[in-house]
Design a protein around this motif. Structure first.
Motif, PDB file in Angstrom:
ATOM      1  N   GLU A   1      46.978  29.117  56.239  1.00 48.86           N
ATOM      2  CA  GLU A   1      48.472  28.709  56.935  1.00 48.86           C
ATOM      3  C   GLU A   1      48.865  27.429  56.339  1.00 48.86           C
ATOM      4  N   ALA A   2      48.061  26.353  56.170  1.00 49.98           N
ATOM      5  CA  ALA A   2      48.459  25.235  55.610  1.00 49.98           C
ATOM      6  C   ALA A   2      48.335  25.087  54.237  1.00 49.98           C
ATOM      7  N   LYS A   3      48.079  26.289  53.497  1.00 51.03           N
ATOM      8  CA  LYS A   3      48.162  26.209  52.070  1.00 51.03           C
ATOM      9  C   LYS A   3      47.217  25.420  51.311  1.00 51.03           C
ATOM     10  N   GLU A   4      46.075  25.312  52.238  1.00 54.25           N
ATOM     11  CA  GLU A   4      44.994  24.642  51.486  1.00 54.25           C
ATOM     12  C   GLU A   4      44.078  25.457  50.741  1.00 54.25           C
ATOM     13  N   GLN A   5      44.280  26.592  51.029  1.00 55.82           N
ATOM     14  CA  GLN A   5      43.425  27.851  50.506  1.00 55.82           C
ATOM     15  C   GLN A   5      44.743  28.679  50.003  1.00 55.82           C
ATOM     16  N   VAL A   6      44.646  29.066  48.631  1.00 56.94           N
ATOM     17  CA  VAL A   6      45.728  29.952  48.026  1.00 56.94           C
ATOM     18  C   VAL A   6      45.411  31.418  47.961  1.00 56.94           C
ATOM     19  N   GLN A   7      46.336  32.183  48.323  1.00 57.12           N
ATOM     20  CA  GLN A   7      46.010  33.757  48.250  1.00 57.12           C
ATOM     21  C   GLN A   7      47.308  34.011  47.307  1.00 57.12           C
ATOM     22  N   VAL A   8      47.321  34.300  45.963  1.00 54.66           N
ATOM     23  CA  VAL A   8      48.342  34.633  45.056  1.00 54.66           C
ATOM     24  C   VAL A   8      48.970  35.696  45.687  1.00 54.66           C
ATOM     25  N   GLY A   9      50.417  35.496  45.419  1.00 56.06           N
ATOM     26  CA  GLY A   9      51.289  36.510  46.029  1.00 56.06           C
ATOM     27  C   GLY A   9      51.137  36.782  47.797  1.00 56.06           C
ATOM     28  N   VAL A  10      50.602  36.090  48.286  1.00 54.33           N
ATOM     29  CA  VAL A  10      50.748  35.949  49.702  1.00 54.33           C
ATOM     30  C   VAL A  10      51.270  34.696  50.324  1.00 54.33           C
ATOM     31  N   ASN A  11      50.461  33.560  50.137  1.00 55.54           N
ATOM     32  CA  ASN A  11      51.080  32.104  50.374  1.00 55.54           C
ATOM     33  C   ASN A  11      51.578  31.482  49.464  1.00 55.54           C
TER      34      ASN A  11
ATOM     35  N   ASN B   1      47.150  42.873  41.892  1.00 55.36           N
ATOM     36  CA  ASN B   1      46.325  41.616  41.721  1.00 55.36           C
ATOM     37  C   ASN B   1      44.870  41.775  42.114  1.00 55.36           C
ATOM     38  N   ASN B   2      44.635  42.947  43.126  1.00 53.44           N
ATOM     39  CA  ASN B   2      43.272  43.163  43.549  1.00 53.44           C
ATOM     40  C   ASN B   2      42.233  43.483  42.380  1.00 53.44           C
TER      41      ASN B   2
ATOM     42  N   LEU C   1      41.053  41.369  49.628  1.00 47.37           N
ATOM     43  CA  LEU C   1      42.082  42.367  49.122  1.00 47.37           C
ATOM     44  C   LEU C   1      43.552  42.111  49.797  1.00 47.37           C
ATOM     45  N   THR C   2      44.511  42.211  49.230  1.00 46.39           N
ATOM     46  CA  THR C   2      45.636  41.921  49.801  1.00 46.39           C
ATOM     47  C   THR C   2      46.746  43.336  49.519  1.00 46.39           C
ATOM     48  N   ALA C   3      47.343  43.442  50.620  1.00 44.20           N
ATOM     49  CA  ALA C   3      48.561  44.459  50.665  1.00 44.20           C
ATOM     50  C   ALA C   3      49.874  44.153  49.748  1.00 44.20           C
ATOM     51  N   GLN C   4      49.948  42.718  49.802  1.00 42.98           N
ATOM     52  CA  GLN C   4      50.976  42.350  49.054  1.00 42.98           C
ATOM     53  C   GLN C   4      50.506  42.360  47.658  1.00 42.98           C
TER      54      GLN C   4
END
Length: 573
Positions: free
Chosen positions: A471-481, A350-351, A343-346
């Motif tokens: 951090e390298a954006k190899e994994q995407v968190q929508v709305g975060v990175n 989306n959660n 879950l994201t605070a941003q």
């Protein structure tokens, strides 16, 4: 080769492999020249390679009867129950605990009114760590991340107006689990519900605390003694109670991969089985009441494969290693909770989508019970609107999607079966490592692994790798990175806040109760707990007496600390 030929015949598999290679060299090659694949490594969250296409060759050694079987029968890959959700939906058990017992009681009733079918208690941190609300260690934390429960009086208020003979209750508590369990037994007794009719689950899994969550109190050995005391007592007196919920959830939340969650959880479960047998219990007397608790994370197919592999692995080891004969001992039953760590605070709304996909994976993997996280939980304890939305998510999946109409609907998928096999293979590798540390014993290997930080190091390394990929954006968190929303309006919901007055009132109520109770009786009960703790006798009857005398969680834990000591982990950093 006719269409009616055996799909797994050697000739057919050879022909499929030949045609696949031809497809890759012609059709795929031309397509990639026009539209190249996305620039990323295709893998699961456990770093397992995901091929572009799966065929019968990827499951050529799979035997239907040996590896899959039928639902409700060994090896239970296809489900714990013969008819799954066609007979009964999973238990919709929303986790709840906020402020004091009265506030949480109101939340319970609200959830029941909205269709929840099971209760799940979240305790505040002081109770989890065995402190009274009036302790200096509890300052600022009373009722903030769960419900404040100090004595039997609080437990009575918590379940006021709720029929414990008709509803199942789960309690997320570990170090002080035996004490809170006794409070529940005493509450049931006061309501006229005998122990034999109480149904529910106490988490009571201490191994994962040392490995991941860190809310331990005593050293591992006396902690396991308390767990086996509870198992033994329930086996004789509370036959419908699940004596332990062996929990991978917290292992995953600490940053493990799905494979590590599966391996460490099932390994812990087998270690508890060994501990019960070591006590002298018959495996088929207590194993049917062991339950499990898994995480539901974002990689949909990996999660489904994880649950299917879990059932098969458990059944095989219980049958082959521990000579269990009762089918209920071989049948792994589990609760699932969607991944809080995802879950994201941003952009918190989306959660809702994340939770829906995770819940769907849980259902398609055959869970018996499910908690769906609320969209605002990265910000605070869930509001009523948010928790209702989370419950509605389950109800829509159950009643509107159609996925509950077919048992194990993804069975036979070349990808899912291949991934299920891979999850099992990787888990067995971890089992070999743990047994090697224990010189053949899963129980002793678990003790060793905790003390030499094997589990902690494995989880920390996986967590670090995932963070690097984010951090390298190899994994995407929508709305975060990626796909960040620059606006503010409508992004932040109103959040629930617990007043400091809750803690102040809880302390006053505790002090008032101590003044009104039979102090001589309370002290006698505490002295008896200390005496028995120094022996090998089962502690549960004496803890139950202390609870009925309105001794607090903190007082009983304090007595046990004086006998067992406290555990201090050696840092790995």
């Amino acid at each position: 080769m006719t269409e009616n030929s055996n799909a797994n015949s050697a000739n057919n598999l050879d022909e499929i492999a030949k045609e696949k290679k031809k497809w890759e060299e012609t059709t795929v090659k031309k397509s990639l020249e026009r539209v190249p694949e996305r620039k990323r490594s295709f893998k699961t969250l456990s770093d397992l390679e995901v091929k572009p296409l799966y065929t019968p060759n990827d499951i050529k050694d799979l035997s239907y009867l040996r590896d899959l079987g039928f639902p409700g029968e060994y090896p239970y890959t296809r489900g714990a129950q013969p008819t799954s959700y066609r007979a009964k939906f999973w238990t919709m058990r929303q986790f709840a605990g906020l402020g004091n017992a009265d506030e949480t009681n109101k939340r319970f009733k609200y959830l029941i009114e909205n269709g929840q079918t099971g209760l799940s208690v979240a305790f505040h941190l002081p109770t989890i760590y065995g402190y009274e609300s009036c302790s200096p260690m509890s300052a600022g934390e009373v009722g903030k991340e769960g419900v404040a429960i100090d004595t039997l009086s609080d437990m009575e208020t918590l379940f006021d107006g709720i029929d414990l003979g008709k509803i199942s209750t789960s309690m997320t508590i570990n170090g002080p689990a035996s004490i809170l369990f006794c409070m529940y037994l005493a509450t049931g007794e006061k309501k006229g519900v005998p122990m034999a009719k109480l149904t529910g689950t106490i988490q009571n899994d201490i191994f994962k605390e040392y490995q991941a969550q860190k809310s331990y109190i005593f050293p591992p050995e006396p902690s396991v003694r308390l767990i086996v005391d509870t198992i033994e007592y329930c086996t004789k007196n509370v036959p419908r109670w699940n004596t332990i919920s062996i929990s991978g959830y917290h292992i995953r939340e600490a940053g493990s991969t799905a494979v590590q969650e599966l391996a460490f959880t099932l390994g812990n479960g087998l270690a508890y089985v060994e501990a019960g047998i070591k006590r002298g219990l018959n495996v088929d007397d207590f194993a049917p009441r062991l339950s499990f608790f898994f995480n539901a994370h974002n990689n949909f197919f990996e999660e489904v494969a994880k649950y299917r592999a879990a059932r098969r692995i458990w059944a095989k080891h219980m049958k082959n290693d521990y000579n269990a004969k009762d089918p209920r001992s071989l049948r792994l039953r589990f609760h699932t909770q969607t991944a809080g760590v995802s879950l994201t605070a941003q952009e918190p709304y989306n959660n809702i989508i994340r939770v829906t996909l995770q819940a769907l994976a849980s259902v398609m993997g055959g869970t018996q019970s499910l908690h769906t996280n609320s969209f605002d939980e990265a910000l605070a304890l869930p509001s009523e609107d948010a928790v209702r939305m989370a419950l509605r998510t389950q109800q829509i999946i159950a009643h509107e999607s159609g996925v509950a109409d077919v048992i194990d609907p993804l069975a036979g998928s070349y990808f899912v079966e291949s991934l299920t096999n891979k999850m099992e293979e990787e888990t067995e590798r971890y089992f070999d490592k743990i047994k090697e540390m224990g010189k053949g014993s899963m129980l002793e290997g678990t003790f060793v692994g905790i003390k030499n930080n094997f589990y902690q190091r494995e989880i920390a390394n996986a967590s670090y790798q995932f963070q690097q990929e984010l951090e390298a954006k190899e994994q995407v968190q929508v709305g975060v990175n990626k796909f960040k929303f620059s606006g503010e309006e409508g992004l932040q919901p109103e959040i629930l806040k617990i007043s400091e007055e809750v803690g102040e009132q809880q302390v006053k109520d505790l002090e008032k109760l101590k003044q009104s109770r039979d102090e001589e009786k309370a002290q006698q009960c505490l002295a008896k707990v200390k005496e028995i703790a120094q022996t090998k006798e089962n502690l549960i009857p004496y803890i139950l007496d202390a609870v009925k005398a309105y001794c607090s969680v903190g007082e009983i834990i304090g007595i046990l600390k004086s006998v067992f000591g406290v555990y201090k982990e050696e840092s790995i950093f």
